[in-house]
Scaffold this motif. Structure first.
Motif, PDB file in Angstrom:
ATOM      1  N   TYR A 296       0.841  -1.197   0.000  1.00  0.00           N
ATOM      2  CA  TYR A 296       0.000   0.000   0.000  1.00  0.00           C
ATOM      3  C   TYR A 296       0.875   1.246   0.000  1.00  0.00           C
ATOM      4  CZ  TYR A 296      -3.333   3.509   1.579  1.00  0.00           C
ATOM      5  OH  TYR A 296      -4.115   4.629   1.651  1.00  0.00           O
ATOM      6  N   ARG A 297       0.496   2.237  -0.821  1.00  0.00           N
ATOM      7  CA  ARG A 297       1.196   3.538  -0.824  1.00  0.00           C
ATOM      8  C   ARG A 297       0.276   4.589  -0.231  1.00  0.00           C
ATOM      9  NH1 ARG A 297       5.475   2.690  -4.558  1.00  0.00           N
ATOM     10  NH2 ARG A 297       4.930   1.070  -6.047  1.00  0.00           N
ATOM     11  N   PRO A 298       0.854   5.554   0.517  1.00  0.00           N
ATOM     12  CA  PRO A 298       0.016   6.576   1.152  1.00  0.00           C
ATOM     13  C   PRO A 298      -0.853   7.302   0.125  1.00  0.00           C
ATOM     14  CG  PRO A 298       2.287   6.776   1.874  1.00  0.00           C
ATOM     15  CD  PRO A 298       2.282   5.744   0.801  1.00  0.00           C
ATOM     16  N   GLY A 299      -2.128   7.494   0.468  1.00  0.00           N
ATOM     17  CA  GLY A 299      -3.034   8.245  -0.401  1.00  0.00           C
ATOM     18  C   GLY A 299      -3.857   7.385  -1.337  1.00  0.00           C
ATOM     19  N   GLU A 300      -3.434   6.138  -1.526  1.00  0.00           N
ATOM     20  CA  GLU A 300      -4.203   5.254  -2.418  1.00  0.00           C
ATOM     21  C   GLU A 300      -5.492   4.811  -1.727  1.00  0.00           C
ATOM     22  OE1 GLU A 300      -1.674   1.924  -3.161  1.00  0.00           O
ATOM     23  OE2 GLU A 300      -0.548   2.927  -4.749  1.00  0.00           O
ATOM     24  N   PRO A 301      -6.558   4.563  -2.498  1.00  0.00           N
ATOM     25  CA  PRO A 301      -7.730   3.939  -1.866  1.00  0.00           C
ATOM     26  C   PRO A 301      -7.358   2.534  -1.391  1.00  0.00           C
ATOM     27  CG  PRO A 301      -8.177   4.575  -4.153  1.00  0.00           C
ATOM     28  CD  PRO A 301      -6.718   4.781  -3.923  1.00  0.00           C
ATOM     29  N   LEU A 302      -7.916   2.161  -0.269  1.00  0.00           N
ATOM     30  CA  LEU A 302      -7.584   0.853   0.312  1.00  0.00           C
ATOM     31  C   LEU A 302      -8.533  -0.188  -0.271  1.00  0.00           C
ATOM     32  CD1 LEU A 302      -5.668  -0.174   2.591  1.00  0.00           C
ATOM     33  CD2 LEU A 302      -7.611   0.059   4.109  1.00  0.00           C
ATOM     34  N   SER A 303      -8.039  -1.022  -1.153  1.00  0.00           N
ATOM     35  CA  SER A 303      -8.932  -1.956  -1.845  1.00  0.00           C
ATOM     36  C   SER A 303      -9.070  -3.293  -1.126  1.00  0.00           C
ATOM     37  CB  SER A 303      -8.428  -2.197  -3.270  1.00  0.00           C
ATOM     38  OG  SER A 303      -7.125  -2.722  -3.227  1.00  0.00           O
ATOM     39  N   HIS A 304      -8.044  -3.693  -0.390  1.00  0.00           N
ATOM     40  CA  HIS A 304      -8.067  -5.015   0.241  1.00  0.00           C
ATOM     41  C   HIS A 304      -7.488  -4.964   1.662  1.00  0.00           C
ATOM     42  CE1 HIS A 304      -8.315  -6.104  -4.040  1.00  0.00           C
ATOM     43  NE2 HIS A 304      -8.992  -7.156  -3.609  1.00  0.00           N
ATOM     44  N   LEU A 305      -7.955  -5.879   2.473  1.00  0.00           N
ATOM     45  CA  LEU A 305      -7.322  -6.114   3.772  1.00  0.00           C
ATOM     46  C   LEU A 305      -6.443  -7.355   3.638  1.00  0.00           C
ATOM     47  CD1 LEU A 305     -10.159  -4.643   4.456  1.00  0.00           C
ATOM     48  CD2 LEU A 305      -9.640  -5.366   6.800  1.00  0.00           C
ATOM     49  N   TYR A 306      -5.372  -7.405   4.434  1.00  0.00           N
ATOM     50  CA  TYR A 306      -4.455  -8.553   4.424  1.00  0.00           C
ATOM     51  C   TYR A 306      -4.371  -9.136   5.829  1.00  0.00           C
ATOM     52  CZ  TYR A 306      -2.723  -7.138  -0.188  1.00  0.00           C
ATOM     53  OH  TYR A 306      -2.613  -6.807  -1.523  1.00  0.00           O
ATOM     54  N   PHE A 307      -4.604 -10.436   5.923  1.00  0.00           N
ATOM     55  CA  PHE A 307      -4.406 -11.155   7.181  1.00  0.00           C
ATOM     56  C   PHE A 307      -3.137 -12.005   7.018  1.00  0.00           C
ATOM     57  CE2 PHE A 307      -8.947 -10.299   7.029  1.00  0.00           C
ATOM     58  CZ  PHE A 307      -9.264  -9.942   8.332  1.00  0.00           C
ATOM     59  N   PRO A 308      -2.001 -11.574   7.544  1.00  0.00           N
ATOM     60  CA  PRO A 308      -0.770 -12.355   7.365  1.00  0.00           C
ATOM     61  C   PRO A 308      -0.860 -13.725   8.047  1.00  0.00           C
ATOM     62  CG  PRO A 308      -0.263 -10.103   8.018  1.00  0.00           C
ATOM     63  CD  PRO A 308      -1.745 -10.288   8.195  1.00  0.00           C
ATOM     64  N   LEU A 309      -0.318 -14.722   7.386  1.00  0.00           N
ATOM     65  CA  LEU A 309      -0.253 -16.069   7.973  1.00  0.00           C
ATOM     66  C   LEU A 309       1.155 -16.325   8.503  1.00  0.00           C
ATOM     67  CD1 LEU A 309      -2.321 -17.943   5.239  1.00  0.00           C
ATOM     68  CD2 LEU A 309      -3.115 -16.982   7.412  1.00  0.00           C
ATOM     69  N   ASP A 310       2.153 -16.190   7.634  1.00  0.00           N
ATOM     70  CA  ASP A 310       3.538 -16.337   8.108  1.00  0.00           C
ATOM     71  C   ASP A 310       4.447 -15.271   7.514  1.00  0.00           C
ATOM     72  OD1 ASP A 310       3.631 -17.215   5.531  1.00  0.00           O
ATOM     73  OD2 ASP A 310       4.259 -19.266   6.006  1.00  0.00           O
ATOM     74  N   CYS A 311       3.874 -14.254   6.897  1.00  0.00           N
ATOM     75  CA  CYS A 311       4.696 -13.129   6.432  1.00  0.00           C
ATOM     76  C   CYS A 311       4.640 -12.020   7.483  1.00  0.00           C
ATOM     77  CB  CYS A 311       4.186 -12.594   5.097  1.00  0.00           C
ATOM     78  SG  CYS A 311       2.567 -11.818   5.172  1.00  0.00           S
ATOM     79  N   LEU A 312       5.443 -11.018   7.299  1.00  0.00           N
ATOM     80  CA  LEU A 312       5.419  -9.878   8.216  1.00  0.00           C
ATOM     81  C   LEU A 312       5.363  -8.601   7.397  1.00  0.00           C
ATOM     82  CD1 LEU A 312       5.580  -9.384  11.305  1.00  0.00           C
ATOM     83  CD2 LEU A 312       7.972  -8.830  10.958  1.00  0.00           C
ATOM     84  N   LEU A 313       4.400  -7.755   7.724  1.00  0.00           N
ATOM     85  CA  LEU A 313       4.251  -6.476   7.032  1.00  0.00           C
ATOM     86  C   LEU A 313       4.681  -5.349   7.961  1.00  0.00           C
ATOM     87  CD1 LEU A 313       0.654  -6.998   5.538  1.00  0.00           C
ATOM     88  CD2 LEU A 313       2.847  -7.756   4.606  1.00  0.00           C
ATOM     89  N   SER A 314       5.144  -4.264   7.355  1.00  0.00           N
ATOM     90  CA  SER A 314       5.527  -3.088   8.131  1.00  0.00           C
ATOM     91  C   SER A 314       4.727  -1.892   7.688  1.00  0.00           C
ATOM     92  CB  SER A 314       7.000  -2.751   7.892  1.00  0.00           C
ATOM     93  OG  SER A 314       7.791  -3.381   8.829  1.00  0.00           O
ATOM     94  N   LEU A 315       4.177  -1.173   8.650  1.00  0.00           N
ATOM     95  CA  LEU A 315       3.627   0.145   8.359  1.00  0.00           C
ATOM     96  C   LEU A 315       4.770   1.126   8.518  1.00  0.00           C
ATOM     97  CD1 LEU A 315       0.201   0.771  10.119  1.00  0.00           C
ATOM     98  CD2 LEU A 315       0.667   0.328   7.714  1.00  0.00           C
TER      99      LEU A 315
END
Lengths: 232, 149
Positions: free
Chosen positions: A35-54
């Motif tokens: 996700y890039r700042p300002g974009e419409p949020l089209s999907h939610l992500y539920f991580p299983l074994d990955c790690l996301l950073s805000l």
């Protein structure tokens, strides 16, 4: 069978079955932009074994992590909190792995009509806010060695592994500190035989030792998650 | 001309003779402006057996050298937002400010670099080195080579 994301695992069978037809299983590469700042949020992500950073990127290009999203969280809480975009924060994958992706509109509709899902997502948002606020205080008040230990423990808990595929360069960006700081803090932990670092891989050798090296913040965040979402 | 340093496993660090009187630990002059990094660097260097003289910035470094008049065995600088050339020039200025130690080796810890440079120590001038750290042990090994404890 329910997936290994704690929020999805907490759903009743009834609600889970309603959402499941909309699930898309995806594999995310390290560094992939979600996700890039300002974009419409089209999907939610539920991580299983990955790690996301805000992350937040300043005007001079400096970037720091402001929140960590793994198997205890969901990315995309804005989708059910009002406006469907954020102006500051971006999201990328920091540890490659799998996640469940779901259309934001579907979640929003279920959120509006289903009390159980609404309660769970709000509790998860409360837990995430606890993580973000504790981390902000930690970054101001605790020394780098403690912050590094806290960050490694949070990562380990979210990807369910003692082997963390992370370079020191990457960790320094996430912690918003100079690379030499991570190198020297990791050296201290390594000389205590708490972790081992080898070219892009951190291995946690001594869990209790790493917890003792961290500040109180790892336990505080974990306790709040356990209270709001149940023990993992 | 830049020159790569041989792998450290080829070097033998001399062991102490128990009949010799105890020697003072080598002293390292460090320029480290970053508040997060400074205490970690000091801790690691002292843990490896060095005495540390720590300066916060260029002006502080020059003042400490003028006032202190003490000898040191090595100058260690963190790149910290400057170019490598700029930081080497600062190191030379520090070195020239003390006549006794005009040949003290200088190490610059590079700040941003790709994986192709990770783990390299490159000699860029007479007794001047740039280290692209893969981990802390690399710094320890380079110090042991240039300024043995």
């Amino acid at each position: 069978m329910k997936p290994e994301n704690q929020i999805l695992a907490n759903l009743s069978a009834d609600v889970f079955q309603r959402l499941a037809p909309h699930f898309v299983y995806v594999n995310l590469e390290q560094g992939e932009i979600i996700y890039r700042p300002g974009e419409p949020l089209s999907h939610l992500y539920f991580p299983l074994d990955c790690l996301l950073s805000l992350t937040i990127t300043m005007q001079n290009g400096a970037t720091a992590e402001v929140g960590m999203i793994g198997s205890r969280e969901v990315f995309g809480i804005n989708a059910f909190m009002g406006r469907r975009e954020t102006t500051q924060t971006g999201c990328s994958s920091q540890v490659a792995g799998s996640a469940i992706k779901i259309d934001a509109q579907v979640v929003r509709q279920e959120f509006d009509r289903n009390g159980e899902l609404r309660d769970l997502l709000l509790r998860s948002t409360q837990a995430f806010l606890a993580q973000v606020s504790q981390t902000a205080a930690c970054n101001s008040l605790h020394v780098l060695e403690q912050r590094l230990a806290r960050w490694l423990l949070n990562t380990q808990e979210r990807i369910n592994s003692n082997n963390l595929p992370l370079t020191q360069e990457f960790i320094s960006v996430m912690l918003g500190v100079r690379r030499a700081g991570v190198t020297l803090a990791a050296q201290k932990l390594q000389e205590r035989k708490v972790i081992q670092y080898r070219r892009g891989h951190v291995q946690i050798l001594n869990q209790a030792g790493l917890e003792a090296s961290a500040c109180e913040c790892f336990q505080t965040i974990k306790t709040e998650y356990d209270r709001l979402l149940g023990e993992k | 001309m830049a020159q790569f340093i041989e792998p450290f496993s080829h070097f033998v660090i001399p062991t102490k003779n128990i009949n010799q009187p105890p020697m003072r630990s080598p002293r390292i002059f460090v320029l480290e402006p970053d508040n997060d990094v400074r205490p970690l660097l000091k801790h690691n260097l002292e843990n490896w057996g060095y005495q540390v003289i720590m300066a916060l910035d260029e002006a502080d470094a020059l003042q400490r050298i003028r006032e202190g008049g003490e000898r040191f065995g090595l100058i260690l600088l963190n790149q910290n937002g400057r170019s490598i050339d700029e930081i080497i020039a600062i190191g030379r200025q520090i070195r020239q400010s003390t006549e006794l130690d005009s040949r003290a080796p200088m190490i610059v810890m590079a700040e941003r670099y790709g994986v192709e440079l990770e783990g390299q120590n490159i000699q860029v001038g007479e007794n001047e080195y740039v280290t692209y750290l893969e981990d802390g042990q690399q710094l320890r090994n380079l110090l042991a080579l240039l300024c043995p404890v």
